[in-house]
Design a protein around this motif. Sequence first.
Motif, PDB file in Angstrom:
ATOM      1  N   TYR A   1      96.548  10.583  94.729  1.00  0.00           N
ATOM      2  CA  TYR A   1      96.413   9.827  93.489  1.00  0.00           C
ATOM      3  C   TYR A   1      95.128  10.155  92.735  1.00  0.00           C
ATOM      4  N   ILE A   2      94.249  10.878  93.415  1.00  0.00           N
ATOM      5  CA  ILE A   2      92.878  10.929  92.882  1.00  0.00           C
ATOM      6  C   ILE A   2      92.545  12.170  92.065  1.00  0.00           C
ATOM      7  N   ASP A   3      92.068  11.911  90.832  1.00  0.00           N
ATOM      8  CA  ASP A   3      91.441  12.950  90.020  1.00  0.00           C
ATOM      9  C   ASP A   3      89.946  12.834  90.325  1.00  0.00           C
ATOM     10  N   HIS A   4      89.448  13.805  91.074  1.00  0.00           N
ATOM     11  CA  HIS A   4      88.055  13.791  91.543  1.00  0.00           C
ATOM     12  C   HIS A   4      87.184  14.233  90.361  1.00  0.00           C
ATOM     13  N   THR A   5      86.360  13.299  89.873  1.00  0.00           N
ATOM     14  CA  THR A   5      85.813  13.442  88.524  1.00  0.00           C
ATOM     15  C   THR A   5      84.297  13.605  88.490  1.00  0.00           C
ATOM     16  N   LEU A   6      83.823  14.568  87.683  1.00  0.00           N
ATOM     17  CA  LEU A   6      82.382  14.701  87.445  1.00  0.00           C
ATOM     18  C   LEU A   6      82.181  15.123  85.993  1.00  0.00           C
ATOM     19  N   LEU A   7      81.776  14.166  85.177  1.00  0.00           N
ATOM     20  CA  LEU A   7      81.720  14.420  83.737  1.00  0.00           C
ATOM     21  C   LEU A   7      80.346  14.218  83.126  1.00  0.00           C
ATOM     22  N   LYS A   8      79.368  13.841  83.948  1.00  0.00           N
ATOM     23  CA  LYS A   8      78.057  13.587  83.330  1.00  0.00           C
ATOM     24  C   LYS A   8      77.504  14.890  82.744  1.00  0.00           C
ATOM     25  N   ALA A   9      76.758  14.707  81.653  1.00  0.00           N
ATOM     26  CA  ALA A   9      76.280  15.860  80.883  1.00  0.00           C
ATOM     27  C   ALA A   9      75.393  16.790  81.694  1.00  0.00           C
ATOM     28  N   THR A  10      74.702  16.232  82.690  1.00  0.00           N
ATOM     29  CA  THR A  10      73.715  17.018  83.436  1.00  0.00           C
ATOM     30  C   THR A  10      74.279  17.673  84.702  1.00  0.00           C
ATOM     31  N   ALA A  11      75.588  17.568  84.914  1.00  0.00           N
ATOM     32  CA  ALA A  11      76.185  18.180  86.110  1.00  0.00           C
ATOM     33  C   ALA A  11      75.894  19.674  86.133  1.00  0.00           C
TER      34      ALA A  11
ATOM     35  N   VAL B   1      90.523  18.111  90.167  1.00  0.00           N
ATOM     36  CA  VAL B   1      89.150  17.812  89.765  1.00  0.00           C
ATOM     37  C   VAL B   1      89.179  17.655  88.255  1.00  0.00           C
ATOM     38  N   CYS B   2      88.380  16.730  87.757  1.00  0.00           N
ATOM     39  CA  CYS B   2      88.321  16.510  86.320  1.00  0.00           C
ATOM     40  C   CYS B   2      86.911  16.826  85.838  1.00  0.00           C
ATOM     41  N   VAL B   3      86.798  17.836  84.955  1.00  0.00           N
ATOM     42  CA  VAL B   3      85.486  18.320  84.522  1.00  0.00           C
ATOM     43  C   VAL B   3      85.447  18.489  83.004  1.00  0.00           C
ATOM     44  N   ASN B   4      84.247  18.665  82.471  1.00  0.00           N
ATOM     45  CA  ASN B   4      84.095  18.987  81.055  1.00  0.00           C
ATOM     46  C   ASN B   4      84.579  20.416  80.802  1.00  0.00           C
ATOM     47  N   SER B   5      84.923  20.707  79.534  1.00  0.00           N
ATOM     48  CA  SER B   5      85.587  21.988  79.264  1.00  0.00           C
ATOM     49  C   SER B   5      84.703  23.206  79.539  1.00  0.00           C
ATOM     50  N   SER B   6      83.378  23.051  79.490  1.00  0.00           N
ATOM     51  CA  SER B   6      82.541  24.228  79.767  1.00  0.00           C
ATOM     52  C   SER B   6      82.567  24.626  81.247  1.00  0.00           C
ATOM     53  N   TYR B   7      83.111  23.772  82.108  1.00  0.00           N
ATOM     54  CA  TYR B   7      83.170  24.109  83.542  1.00  0.00           C
ATOM     55  C   TYR B   7      84.578  24.431  84.045  1.00  0.00           C
ATOM     56  N   VAL B   8      85.540  24.516  83.120  1.00  0.00           N
ATOM     57  CA  VAL B   8      86.928  24.735  83.562  1.00  0.00           C
ATOM     58  C   VAL B   8      87.092  26.067  84.285  1.00  0.00           C
TER      59      VAL B   8
ATOM     60  N   ASP C   1      95.776  23.932  96.297  1.00  0.00           N
ATOM     61  CA  ASP C   1      96.739  23.173  95.501  1.00  0.00           C
ATOM     62  C   ASP C   1      96.063  22.243  94.508  1.00  0.00           C
ATOM     63  N   VAL C   2      94.735  22.170  94.582  1.00  0.00           N
ATOM     64  CA  VAL C   2      94.015  21.234  93.715  1.00  0.00           C
ATOM     65  C   VAL C   2      94.077  21.713  92.265  1.00  0.00           C
ATOM     66  N   LYS C   3      94.479  20.814  91.383  1.00  0.00           N
ATOM     67  CA  LYS C   3      94.608  21.193  89.981  1.00  0.00           C
ATOM     68  C   LYS C   3      93.291  20.974  89.238  1.00  0.00           C
ATOM     69  N   VAL C   4      93.179  21.627  88.078  1.00  0.00           N
ATOM     70  CA  VAL C   4      91.988  21.460  87.245  1.00  0.00           C
ATOM     71  C   VAL C   4      92.384  20.672  85.991  1.00  0.00           C
ATOM     72  N   CYS C   5      91.620  19.612  85.769  1.00  0.00           N
ATOM     73  CA  CYS C   5      91.872  18.781  84.607  1.00  0.00           C
ATOM     74  C   CYS C   5      90.628  18.847  83.714  1.00  0.00           C
ATOM     75  N   SER C   6      90.842  19.040  82.416  1.00  0.00           N
ATOM     76  CA  SER C   6      89.698  19.095  81.492  1.00  0.00           C
ATOM     77  C   SER C   6      89.786  17.952  80.499  1.00  0.00           C
ATOM     78  N   VAL C   7      88.630  17.400  80.155  1.00  0.00           N
ATOM     79  CA  VAL C   7      88.612  16.378  79.110  1.00  0.00           C
ATOM     80  C   VAL C   7      88.435  17.062  77.750  1.00  0.00           C
ATOM     81  N   ILE C   8      88.930  16.378  76.724  1.00  0.00           N
ATOM     82  CA  ILE C   8      88.946  16.921  75.355  1.00  0.00           C
ATOM     83  C   ILE C   8      88.478  15.831  74.387  1.00  0.00           C
ATOM     84  N   GLY C   9      87.618  16.208  73.451  1.00  0.00           N
ATOM     85  CA  GLY C   9      87.139  15.229  72.468  1.00  0.00           C
ATOM     86  C   GLY C   9      86.421  14.091  73.166  1.00  0.00           C
TER      87      GLY C   9
END
Lengths: 237, 220
Positions: A22-32, A52-59, A70-78
């Motif tokens: 169920y888990i989107d393992h997330t790291l979105l802070k600007a300083t990551a 994993v859910c990351v900002n687009s510059s780390y996709v 099997d781990v998928k990559v999820c990117s945030v937008i806007g």
Amino acid sequence: MQVAFRYFVFLILIYLKQLNDYIDHTLLKATATKEDIIELCEEAKRFKFYSVCVNSSYVSMAKEQLKNSDVKVCSVIGFPLGAMTTKAKVYEAQNALKNGADEIDMVMNIGFLKSKDFDGVRNDIEGVKQKMPNNILKVILETCYLDESEIIKASELAIQSGADFIKTSTGFGPGGARIEDVKLMLELAESSPVKVKASGGIKDTNTALEYINLGVSRIGTSSGIAIISGTPPTSHY
Amino acid sequence: MNIFKHIDYSLLKSTTTEREIIDFCHDAKDNQLNSVCVNSSYVALAKQLLNNTSVKICTVVGFPLGAMSTEAKVYEAQKAIKDGADEIDMVMNLGYLKSKNYVSVLKDITDVKLAIGTVPLKVVLEISELNKNEIIKACEICLDTNIDYIKTSSGFTKSGATLTCIKMIKKTVKNRIKIIASGGINSLETAKKYLETGAHRVDTSNLLKVEIDNLSHSYS
């Protein structure tokens, strides 16, 4: 009786689908940093998180780290304001998909929603979905800024516009997921194939199970390891 | 000195409505502010409202995290200029900076600058997230580009500009890059202090409201 039946269904669901799924393992802070992202991906592989859910510059880096898994990559937008132009959101999404993203979490244009410019909200979501018919699109409502009627309207607009998921929160607003909001979103999505992702402030096993029990299909969290191992969280995000 | 000419007026919260943008642009016009800064989805509307005035339209790119891909920042900037933006504020990729991936930090900025040509570019450092060495390094990277301004803060983190930091940036970039103090500046008094310390401009989202409130208090 009904309660017992629901609990039974819940147990079957848990049996079929483990909590980690169920888990989107997330790291979105600007300083990551690069190292943080590598660690995030390693953890996701080790604990078999859904994505994993990351900002687009780390996709592209995340994709590289996760190849042969099997781990998928999820990117945030806007993200996290949702206030950039539709065309820029579409471009950011296409660029993220090209770089290896499997799923996209976009933030709804909250200002347009509050201005009752519902066509603007719809076009924003449709514009992105059109470019990614075969990938999962989650639309973040940022429920902490919305009242009940706005959550209803936002959910309806997202469902009509082709969202695959409606998602509660960015984690960057003053509040995250709340039980009553999630219940409402689940009700609104019930008669459609659209699923619900709860995110923001979910940091322990009990809270995660509470949402899953309600019917959410995905949990966005930076405390995935604490959630599946039952240990206290170390992250504040 | 007409202090208002040195003030950039920002309205960047995600819940901002069309109505708020309209009032905000009128405020800026009435007070002859230097510019308004809005999110990119409101640039076209602001342009329409401020056509034939001296108030410039500024928009943000990769905001407020700075963590979107360089290509997406470039596109967002180009699209905003097409919609009528006169200036671009981009947030530096803080993750790259903290990873000591300076080549990518530089490329992120130079790619946007290259794409927008003569349109002024401001780079937001987000000083609240950086230590002293990182701020100096960020300034040095900016010196290797031809950006027009360094801006201290996005206004979306725990704190904004400090006078000490303005001095430090000034010492590093000398007069080669102008400085904009932003984040948490909410009185004309504070704004003046920043301008005297070396900031060329001051960015605020609530200064006018504060000043207007003061006026109404003095009348009541």
